[in-house]
Design an enzyme around this catalytic site. Structure first.
Site, mmCIF file in Angstrom:
data_model
loop_
_atom_site.group_PDB
_atom_site.id
_atom_site.type_symbol
_atom_site.label_atom_id
_atom_site.label_comp_id
_atom_site.label_asym_id
_atom_site.label_seq_id
_atom_site.Cartn_x
_atom_site.Cartn_y
_atom_site.Cartn_z
ATOM 1 N N ASP A 43 22.175 -8.937 21.746
ATOM 2 C CA ASP A 43 20.863 -9.171 21.137
ATOM 3 C C ASP A 43 19.831 -9.691 22.121
ATOM 4 O O ASP A 43 20.158 -10.171 23.219
ATOM 5 C CB ASP A 43 20.991 -10.198 20.013
ATOM 6 C CG ASP A 43 21.151 -11.622 20.572
ATOM 7 O OD1 ASP A 43 22.121 -11.848 21.327
ATOM 8 O OD2 ASP A 43 20.297 -12.471 20.275
ATOM 9 N N ASP A 69 28.779 -12.102 31.826
ATOM 10 C CA ASP A 69 27.672 -12.162 32.784
ATOM 11 C C ASP A 69 28.099 -13.075 33.924
ATOM 12 O O ASP A 69 28.690 -12.627 34.898
ATOM 13 C CB ASP A 69 26.419 -12.642 32.052
ATOM 14 C CG ASP A 69 25.178 -12.614 32.931
ATOM 15 O OD1 ASP A 69 25.275 -12.219 34.103
ATOM 16 O OD2 ASP A 69 24.101 -12.997 32.443
ATOM 17 N N ARG A 80 21.114 -5.957 17.687
ATOM 18 C CA ARG A 80 22.578 -5.951 17.670
ATOM 19 C C ARG A 80 23.124 -4.685 17.028
ATOM 20 O O ARG A 80 24.218 -4.235 17.352
ATOM 21 C CB ARG A 80 23.103 -7.152 16.868
ATOM 22 C CG ARG A 80 22.919 -8.503 17.534
ATOM 23 C CD ARG A 80 23.788 -9.540 16.828
ATOM 24 N NE ARG A 80 23.363 -10.908 17.050
ATOM 25 C CZ ARG A 80 23.667 -11.642 18.116
ATOM 26 N NH1 ARG A 80 24.410 -11.129 19.077
ATOM 27 N NH2 ARG A 80 23.245 -12.879 18.232
ATOM 28 N N PHE A 94 18.972 -6.799 31.672
ATOM 29 C CA PHE A 94 19.197 -7.350 30.332
ATOM 30 C C PHE A 94 19.325 -6.200 29.346
ATOM 31 O O PHE A 94 18.413 -5.394 29.184
ATOM 32 C CB PHE A 94 18.067 -8.297 29.914
ATOM 33 C CG PHE A 94 18.461 -9.131 28.728
ATOM 34 C CD1 PHE A 94 19.175 -10.304 28.900
ATOM 35 C CD2 PHE A 94 18.166 -8.706 27.436
ATOM 36 C CE1 PHE A 94 19.587 -11.057 27.802
ATOM 37 C CE2 PHE A 94 18.570 -9.450 26.337
ATOM 38 C CZ PHE A 94 19.276 -10.628 26.521
ATOM 39 N N VAL A 95 20.480 -6.113 28.698
ATOM 40 C CA VAL A 95 20.750 -4.981 27.811
ATOM 41 C C VAL A 95 20.928 -5.447 26.361
ATOM 42 O O VAL A 95 21.279 -6.602 26.105
ATOM 43 C CB VAL A 95 22.005 -4.204 28.269
ATOM 44 C CG1 VAL A 95 21.763 -3.554 29.620
ATOM 45 C CG2 VAL A 95 23.237 -5.101 28.319
ATOM 46 N N GLU A 101 35.202 -10.174 23.708
ATOM 47 C CA GLU A 101 33.805 -10.515 24.003
ATOM 48 C C GLU A 101 32.965 -9.259 24.177
ATOM 49 O O GLU A 101 33.478 -8.192 24.503
ATOM 50 C CB GLU A 101 33.738 -11.326 25.302
ATOM 51 C CG GLU A 101 33.217 -12.731 25.203
ATOM 52 C CD GLU A 101 31.817 -12.935 24.635
ATOM 53 O OE1 GLU A 101 31.347 -12.156 23.779
ATOM 54 O OE2 GLU A 101 31.192 -13.911 25.045
ATOM 55 N N ASP A 102 31.668 -9.418 23.964
ATOM 56 C CA ASP A 102 30.769 -8.296 24.181
ATOM 57 C C ASP A 102 30.526 -8.072 25.676
ATOM 58 O O ASP A 102 30.716 -6.986 26.190
ATOM 59 C CB ASP A 102 29.442 -8.503 23.431
ATOM 60 C CG ASP A 102 28.853 -9.912 23.623
ATOM 61 O OD1 ASP A 102 29.373 -10.683 24.454
ATOM 62 O OD2 ASP A 102 27.869 -10.224 22.933
ATOM 63 N N LYS A 152 28.812 -7.618 34.023
ATOM 64 C CA LYS A 152 27.720 -7.542 35.009
ATOM 65 C C LYS A 152 28.225 -8.011 36.372
ATOM 66 O O LYS A 152 29.207 -8.739 36.455
ATOM 67 C CB LYS A 152 26.562 -8.424 34.545
ATOM 68 C CG LYS A 152 25.801 -7.856 33.356
ATOM 69 C CD LYS A 152 24.559 -8.684 33.118
ATOM 70 C CE LYS A 152 23.786 -8.182 31.923
ATOM 71 N NZ LYS A 152 22.607 -9.023 31.679
#
Ligand code: IMP
Ligand code: MG
Length: 201
Positions: free
Chosen positions: A181, A125, A187, A174-175, A121-122, A153
């Protein structure tokens, strides 16, 4: 006339990332993790994963679309046998908040029964998406299910989702970049940056 579009520079000194940044710099607040730092971390994570999975075939399951960059880099940094598959999920819920109710938009083409699955996963959160996915794959009879995520996070720390391999703990902003994205954009940024508040407030 000097060509300024991405990839159009004829100056070999100009990094593609620099060209990208000039196009979108006004949208960003500040860079929090550079492409070089990400590359070093990917190598470190791949070595750890290689060691942990030695002698076992691992199935990397990438979560579309954000995990494309991590998957691409991590898989090529790994040296053990592996296969790859992809899932696309959408979380029901308004705006930017995860609801925990996850709908599968694209399922695996691989049968995970008795496989050693590593979800890639990227970012984690709230952790709700990954918690659902891990349970779902365990329910299909995977031998083991672990998670690798490039970013985490603070909110993720309060959920019970166990992320075994983590790249960077980052502040609760928020990054964008490296797969992450905002409305489908950014992206392809090589660095990860905090999106300017003026972009969504
Ligand atoms: P979770 O279920 O709250 O952990 O949701 C994680 C998903 O939300 C990630 O896979 C991203 O798609 C998205 N996400 C969370 N934080 C960010 C961010 O800062 N930038 C871009 N996408 C984010
Ligand atoms: Mg994602």
């Amino acid at each position: 006339m000097v060509s300024r579009h991405v990839g159009g520079s004829t100056n070999p000194q100009t990094r593609l990332a620099d060209v990208d940044a000039k196009h979108v710099a006004a949208d960003l607040d500040h860079v929090i993790v550079t492409a070089d730092e990400i590359a070093a971390k990917v190598t470190e994570m791949a070595e750890q994963i290689d060691a942990d999975y030695a002698g076992r075939d691992v199935l990397l399951v990438g979560v579309l679309n954000g995990a494309v960059m991590v998957m691409s880099d991590l898989s090529r940094a790994m040296r053990i046998h592996l296969t790859m598959d992809w899932m696309a999920v959408s979380s029901y819920g308004a705006g930017t908040k995860s609801s925990g109710v996850v709908r599968i938009l694209k399922d695996l083409t691989t049968d995970v029964l008795d496989k050693h699955v590593l979800i890639v996963e990227d970012i984690v959160d709230t952790g709700l998406t990954l918690s659902y996915l891990a349970d779902n794959l365990r329910g299909r009879g995977a031998a083991t299910v672990e998670i690798a995520a490039m970013f985490r996070k603070p909110a993720a720390l309060t959920t019970d989702v166990d992320v075994k391999y983590i790249g960077f703990d980052i502040p609760n902003d928020f990054v964008v970049g490296y797969g992450l994205d905002f409305n489908g954009h950014y992206r392809n940024l090589r660095d990860v940056a905090v999106l300017g508040k003026h972009m969504y407030q």
